[in-house]
Design a protein around this motif. Structure first.
Motif, PDB file in Angstrom:
ATOM      1  N   TRP A 280       0.867  -1.199  -0.056  1.00 33.08           N
ATOM      2  CA  TRP A 280      -0.071  -0.119  -0.222  1.00 33.08           C
ATOM      3  C   TRP A 280       0.820   1.265  -0.106  1.00 33.08           C
ATOM      4  CZ3 TRP A 280      -4.778   1.701  -1.237  1.00 33.08           C
ATOM      5  CH2 TRP A 280      -4.971   2.856  -0.791  1.00 33.08           C
ATOM      6  N   ALA A 281       1.683   1.346   0.732  1.00 30.02           N
ATOM      7  CA  ALA A 281       2.789   2.619   1.110  1.00 30.02           C
ATOM      8  C   ALA A 281       3.378   3.044  -0.216  1.00 30.02           C
ATOM      9  CB  ALA A 281       3.692   2.517   2.096  1.00 30.02           C
ATOM     10  N   GLU A 282       3.770   1.816  -0.945  1.00 29.23           N
ATOM     11  CA  GLU A 282       4.486   2.273  -2.197  1.00 29.23           C
ATOM     12  C   GLU A 282       3.771   2.584  -3.338  1.00 29.23           C
ATOM     13  OE1 GLU A 282       7.312  -0.113  -5.643  1.00 29.23           O
ATOM     14  OE2 GLU A 282       6.845  -1.065  -3.733  1.00 29.23           O
ATOM     15  N   LYS A 283       2.403   2.304  -3.512  1.00 26.42           N
ATOM     16  CA  LYS A 283       1.497   2.428  -4.597  1.00 26.42           C
ATOM     17  C   LYS A 283       0.780   3.841  -4.291  1.00 26.42           C
ATOM     18  CE  LYS A 283       1.548  -1.234  -7.045  1.00 26.42           C
ATOM     19  NZ  LYS A 283       2.029  -1.048  -8.443  1.00 26.42           N
ATOM     20  N   VAL A 284       0.731   4.313  -2.921  1.00 22.49           N
ATOM     21  CA  VAL A 284       0.269   5.637  -2.571  1.00 22.49           C
ATOM     22  C   VAL A 284       1.368   6.575  -2.816  1.00 22.49           C
ATOM     23  CG1 VAL A 284      -0.276   7.215  -0.652  1.00 22.49           C
ATOM     24  CG2 VAL A 284      -1.383   4.883  -0.759  1.00 22.49           C
ATOM     25  N   ALA A 285       2.620   6.277  -2.721  1.00 20.78           N
ATOM     26  CA  ALA A 285       3.461   7.272  -3.186  1.00 20.78           C
ATOM     27  C   ALA A 285       3.544   7.198  -4.618  1.00 20.78           C
ATOM     28  CB  ALA A 285       4.952   6.810  -2.649  1.00 20.78           C
ATOM     29  N   GLN A 286       3.210   6.117  -5.506  1.00 19.71           N
ATOM     30  CA  GLN A 286       3.194   6.202  -6.791  1.00 19.71           C
ATOM     31  C   GLN A 286       2.036   7.022  -7.269  1.00 19.71           C
ATOM     32  OE1 GLN A 286       3.008   2.394  -8.563  1.00 19.71           O
ATOM     33  NE2 GLN A 286       2.400   3.261 -10.456  1.00 19.71           N
ATOM     34  N   ALA A 287       0.942   7.009  -6.603  1.00 21.88           N
ATOM     35  CA  ALA A 287      -0.058   7.932  -7.080  1.00 21.88           C
ATOM     36  C   ALA A 287       0.135   9.245  -6.798  1.00 21.88           C
ATOM     37  CB  ALA A 287      -1.434   7.400  -6.327  1.00 21.88           C
ATOM     38  N   GLU A 288       0.758   9.594  -5.846  1.00 18.57           N
ATOM     39  CA  GLU A 288       0.985  10.868  -5.626  1.00 18.57           C
ATOM     40  C   GLU A 288       2.156  11.553  -6.524  1.00 18.57           C
ATOM     41  OE1 GLU A 288      -0.455  12.842  -3.526  1.00 18.57           O
ATOM     42  OE2 GLU A 288      -1.801  11.385  -2.883  1.00 18.57           O
ATOM     43  N   ARG A 289       3.228  10.808  -6.901  1.00 21.98           N
ATOM     44  CA  ARG A 289       3.937  11.265  -8.003  1.00 21.98           C
ATOM     45  C   ARG A 289       3.205  11.400  -9.283  1.00 21.98           C
ATOM     46  NH1 ARG A 289       7.334   7.343  -5.549  1.00 21.98           N
ATOM     47  NH2 ARG A 289       6.670   5.774  -6.997  1.00 21.98           N
ATOM     48  N   LEU A 290       2.035  10.641  -9.708  1.00 20.93           N
ATOM     49  CA  LEU A 290       1.374  10.766 -10.912  1.00 20.93           C
ATOM     50  C   LEU A 290       0.623  12.337 -10.947  1.00 20.93           C
ATOM     51  CD1 LEU A 290      -0.295   7.328 -11.514  1.00 20.93           C
ATOM     52  CD2 LEU A 290       1.433   8.519 -12.859  1.00 20.93           C
ATOM     53  N   VAL A 291       0.183  12.693  -9.761  1.00 20.10           N
ATOM     54  CA  VAL A 291      -0.640  13.766  -9.710  1.00 20.10           C
ATOM     55  C   VAL A 291       0.114  15.079  -9.417  1.00 20.10           C
ATOM     56  CG1 VAL A 291      -2.882  12.646  -8.787  1.00 20.10           C
ATOM     57  CG2 VAL A 291      -1.191  13.547  -7.045  1.00 20.10           C
ATOM     58  N   SER A 292       1.515  14.909  -9.127  1.00 19.04           N
ATOM     59  CA  SER A 292       2.363  16.120  -8.845  1.00 19.04           C
ATOM     60  C   SER A 292       2.315  17.086 -10.005  1.00 19.04           C
ATOM     61  CB  SER A 292       3.384  15.659  -8.221  1.00 19.04           C
ATOM     62  OG  SER A 292       4.330  15.100  -9.477  1.00 19.04           O
ATOM     63  N   PRO A 293       2.438  18.281  -9.850  1.00 16.68           N
ATOM     64  CA  PRO A 293       2.704  19.478 -10.703  1.00 16.68           C
ATOM     65  C   PRO A 293       3.924  18.882 -11.646  1.00 16.68           C
ATOM     66  CG  PRO A 293       2.150  20.501  -9.078  1.00 16.68           C
ATOM     67  CD  PRO A 293       2.547  18.988  -8.388  1.00 16.68           C
ATOM     68  N   GLN A 294       4.861  18.520 -10.910  1.00 19.45           N
ATOM     69  CA  GLN A 294       6.249  18.117 -11.362  1.00 19.45           C
ATOM     70  C   GLN A 294       6.150  17.102 -12.734  1.00 19.45           C
ATOM     71  OE1 GLN A 294       6.004  18.415  -8.353  1.00 19.45           O
ATOM     72  NE2 GLN A 294       6.875  19.985  -7.655  1.00 19.45           N
ATOM     73  N   HIS A 295       5.399  16.040 -12.363  1.00 24.34           N
ATOM     74  CA  HIS A 295       5.222  15.041 -13.424  1.00 24.34           C
ATOM     75  C   HIS A 295       4.435  15.564 -14.589  1.00 24.34           C
ATOM     76  CE1 HIS A 295       4.591  11.103 -14.589  1.00 24.34           C
ATOM     77  NE2 HIS A 295       3.222  11.330 -14.803  1.00 24.34           N
ATOM     78  N   SER A 296       3.245  16.475 -14.402  1.00 24.19           N
ATOM     79  CA  SER A 296       2.647  17.051 -15.359  1.00 24.19           C
ATOM     80  C   SER A 296       3.433  18.039 -16.117  1.00 24.19           C
ATOM     81  CB  SER A 296       1.181  17.570 -14.861  1.00 24.19           C
ATOM     82  OG  SER A 296       0.371  17.060 -14.145  1.00 24.19           O
ATOM     83  N   ASP A 297       4.310  18.650 -15.559  1.00 19.50           N
ATOM     84  CA  ASP A 297       5.021  19.575 -16.271  1.00 19.50           C
ATOM     85  C   ASP A 297       6.042  18.658 -17.288  1.00 19.50           C
ATOM     86  OD1 ASP A 297       4.167  21.905 -15.314  1.00 19.50           O
ATOM     87  OD2 ASP A 297       5.614  22.031 -13.727  1.00 19.50           O
ATOM     88  N   TRP A 298       6.684  17.654 -16.489  1.00 21.11           N
ATOM     89  CA  TRP A 298       7.444  16.828 -17.531  1.00 21.11           C
ATOM     90  C   TRP A 298       6.645  15.940 -18.658  1.00 21.11           C
ATOM     91  CZ3 TRP A 298       7.486  11.180 -18.095  1.00 21.11           C
ATOM     92  CH2 TRP A 298       8.807  10.620 -18.750  1.00 21.11           C
TER      93      TRP A 298
END
Length: 304
Positions: A280-298
């Motif tokens: 669970w902890a790893e998947k939540v971290a993955q989800a939060e990376r997906l929704v981060s502005p930095q990911h969208s900018d990239w």
């Protein structure tokens, strides 16, 4: 049920998130509006100046020439004022801080990322990570609005956040999937659609203006029109349309938000059906990376 003890059917509000999130979110919205208004004002004045300059040339009059001079000077003044205000930079800084607070809060609440269930003192870890990231933001010009030590570190953890963290895995999972992933999936889907429609609209406008400029230039070259040559004005209008699209980044955001929406949908299904407590902890971290502005900018760099 009270905000201090949310359960599976409770909807968390912004009041349940860290106070600094709410402050930064409001500041980001204000600065974003100021930034867009400044660009729109500058482009509008520049087009008006171009129109006045064209009239001065065709009418051989000093009046429109004076207007053109004043408007060009006003365009420069607006640009200097915008540069001093740094509205765009401040908007991005406040938005980065707001999203940082929101992401850390959700990870803390549902035992995600570094706030997994084996952490001995999650409050201390939250405070340390938050202040570490905020120190980085200060280096790029972000100004901390907090007063007093009580608003720092653990002072950003609300009673509702602690209440959610104390829930069982199943309850925390349901809250996260419903309140965070579903909400973010809907947000990215909506924004992708809005950006696509805006991109189509402004692309059509600039295409029509460019075509009219071409026709005007062709008619001028063949001598079918005399003094009233609108090629320069139409070209300036088309360039303004392109500049407006670049400011809003309609096309890159359409691409980026569509990809994030798809990835979130896939991850949400996986987290609902197959992810165990250990993963669970790893998947939540993955989800939060997906929704981060930095990911969208990239992602947006590849959709430009």
């Amino acid at each position: 049920m009270s905000a201090a003890a949310p359960g599976p059917s409770t909807t968390l509000s912004e009041d349940d998130l860290p106070p600094l999130f709410r402050t930064s979110d409001r500041s980001a919205i204000l600065r974003q509006g100021e930034s867009f208004r400044a660009v729109r004002r500058q482009l509008s004045v520049l087009l008006a100046a171009t129109t006045a300059a064209m009239l001065a040339e065709r009418l051989d009059s000093h009046v429109p020439a004076v207007f053109a001079t004043v408007l060009y000077a006003l365009t420069i003044a607006i640009g200097l004022h915008t540069a001093r205000r740094r509205a765009r930079a401040q908007w991005q800084a406040h938005r980065a801080v707001a999203e940082l607070l929101k992401s850390l809060a959700w990870q803390y609440m549902v035992h995600g990322g570094i706030f997994h269930s084996r952490v001995v003192n999650a409050d201390a870890v939250f405070a340390e990570r938050l202040e570490e990231r905020l120190r980085e933001m200060r280096k790029v010009g972000w100004e901390d609005p907090r007063d007093g030590a009580g608003a720092r570190g653990e002072g950003q953890i609300t009673p509702a956040m602690r209440a959610v963290r104390a829930k069982t895995f199943e309850v925390r999972r349901d809250i996260y999937l419903r309140e965070r992933l579903l909400e973010q999936h809907a947000w990215f889907k909506r924004r992708a659609g809005e950006a696509h429609r805006a991109s189509v609209h402004w692309s059509s406008v600039t295409a029509v203006l460019t075509l009219l400029a071409l026709v005007s230039a062709a008619l001028r070259a063949t001598g079918l029109i005399g003094a009233w040559d609108l090629t320069g004005l139409l070209s300036a209008a088309a360039a303004a349309g392109v500049a407006w699209q670049e400011v809003h980044r309609h096309r890159p955001l359409t691409y980026a938000h569509s990809l994030v929406e798809q990835d979130l949908d896939t991850l949400r299904v996986e987290m609902t059906t197959t992810v165990t407590g250990d993963q669970w902890a790893e998947k939540v971290a993955q989800a939060e990376r997906l929704v981060s502005p930095q990911h969208s900018d990239w992602l947006g760099r590849f959709g430009s």
